[in-house]
Design an enzyme around this catalytic site. Sequence first.
Site, PDB file in Angstrom:
ATOM      1  N   GLU A 253       0.913  -0.419   1.005  1.00  0.00           N
ATOM      2  CA  GLU A 253       1.242  -1.825   0.758  1.00  0.00           C
ATOM      3  C   GLU A 253       1.354  -2.050  -0.741  1.00  0.00           C
ATOM      4  O   GLU A 253       0.336  -2.305  -1.409  1.00  0.00           O
ATOM      5  CB  GLU A 253       0.141  -2.740   1.314  1.00  0.00           C
ATOM      6  CG  GLU A 253      -0.038  -2.651   2.806  1.00  0.00           C
ATOM      7  CD  GLU A 253      -0.454  -3.986   3.409  1.00  0.00           C
ATOM      8  OE1 GLU A 253       0.070  -4.328   4.468  1.00  0.00           O
ATOM      9  OE2 GLU A 253      -1.285  -4.696   2.802  1.00  0.00           O
TER      10      GLU A 253
ATOM     11  N   HIS B  43      -7.681  -3.934   1.545  1.00  0.00           N
ATOM     12  CA  HIS B  43      -6.486  -4.772   1.415  1.00  0.00           C
ATOM     13  C   HIS B  43      -6.436  -5.412   0.023  1.00  0.00           C
ATOM     14  O   HIS B  43      -7.469  -5.782  -0.540  1.00  0.00           O
ATOM     15  CB  HIS B  43      -6.451  -5.858   2.500  1.00  0.00           C
ATOM     16  CG  HIS B  43      -5.110  -6.521   2.547  1.00  0.00           C
ATOM     17  ND1 HIS B  43      -4.791  -7.577   1.722  1.00  0.00           N
ATOM     18  CD2 HIS B  43      -3.998  -6.248   3.264  1.00  0.00           C
ATOM     19  CE1 HIS B  43      -3.526  -7.927   1.948  1.00  0.00           C
ATOM     20  NE2 HIS B  43      -3.031  -7.141   2.881  1.00  0.00           N
TER      21      HIS B  43
HETATM   22  O1  LIG Z   1      -0.614  -7.707   3.800  1.00  0.00           O
HETATM   23  C1  LIG Z   1       0.114  -7.522   4.742  1.00  0.00           C
HETATM   24  C2  LIG Z   1      -0.372  -6.887   5.984  1.00  0.00           C
HETATM   25  O2  LIG Z   1      -1.703  -6.551   5.832  1.00  0.00           O
HETATM   26  C3  LIG Z   1       1.505  -7.961   4.720  1.00  0.00           C
HETATM   27  O3  LIG Z   1       1.563  -9.331   4.791  1.00  0.00           O
HETATM   28  P1  LIG Z   1       2.982 -10.042   4.705  1.00  0.00           P
HETATM   29  O4  LIG Z   1       3.900  -9.282   5.630  1.00  0.00           O
HETATM   30  O5  LIG Z   1       2.742 -11.440   5.157  1.00  0.00           O
HETATM   31  O6  LIG Z   1       3.467  -9.923   3.294  1.00  0.00           O
END
Ligand SMILES: O=C(CO)COP(=O)(O)O
Length: 259
Positions: free
Chosen positions: A172, A105
């Site tokens: 992400e 992450h």
């Molecule tokens: O990092 C995330 C999920 O792991 C996304 O977080 P947010 O939706 O709060 O931006």
Amino acid sequence: MSATVRPPLLLGVSLKMYFGHHQTLNWARKTATLADEHLAVTSGEARLFVLPAFPTLVPAAGILTPYGIALGAQDIAIEDRGPYTGEVGGPLLKEIGCRYAEVGHAERRRLYGEGDTVVAAKTAAALRNGLTPVLCVGELDRGTPQEAAERTVAEAARLLHGLDGTVVLAYEPQWAIGAPEPASAEHIATVCTALREWLNTRPQHAGSQVIYGGSAGPGLLTRLAGTADGLFLGRFAHDPDNVRAILDEVRAPADAAVA
Ligand SMILES: O=C(CO)COP(=O)(O)O
């Protein structure tokens, strides 16, 4: 003649470090009730997984797994056991009923200095222990969708080099995490399609899925129109009504789009 069977959409929630113990279990109870009642889940069109904080994993499993909601950890140690103070290893996670382990992450990269070597080793640890890695990939800065696709596919290829097994690739874009809005549907579709095409060339990762995370919330699934295999939710899943709204979109994407 057999109908085309679409694999279930995968909706993951990471609770990060937002909730306390009781708050986590209350949220889990509401989410379990939702899964029990909602046709998107009971019909098998959507599958849910939740990544709560380590100390809540065991009680959360008791609440969530009877309703088919899978459980996972937000991190995993590189080693399986031994003198690694503060770490939690794959065998223990497996033993307590985890199915997933999140790795790579952006917050762990940015705040705790984890780089590709650590992320690849944690991915290997998950696979070695029969856990599906939720492997986060995505560009640091906002650029064109094509640049993002190229970078993200190269990142996935680097991190999975030499590894076999089913993974969840969580796209992400780092600039879209914790933001008011997700990336645009066009941006997400371009990158997720490129990741899917790359996965299709890798039989060793058969069964893998590509989901999108980064300020994902109600409405996004409809805008994505099937270009991602699901969503990885953060803040916007804290309100169970939002989770319900997203499940409504799984059931009736067209209705939700005009609502
Ligand atoms: O990092 C995330 C999920 O792991 C996304 O977080 P947010 O939706 O709060 O931006």
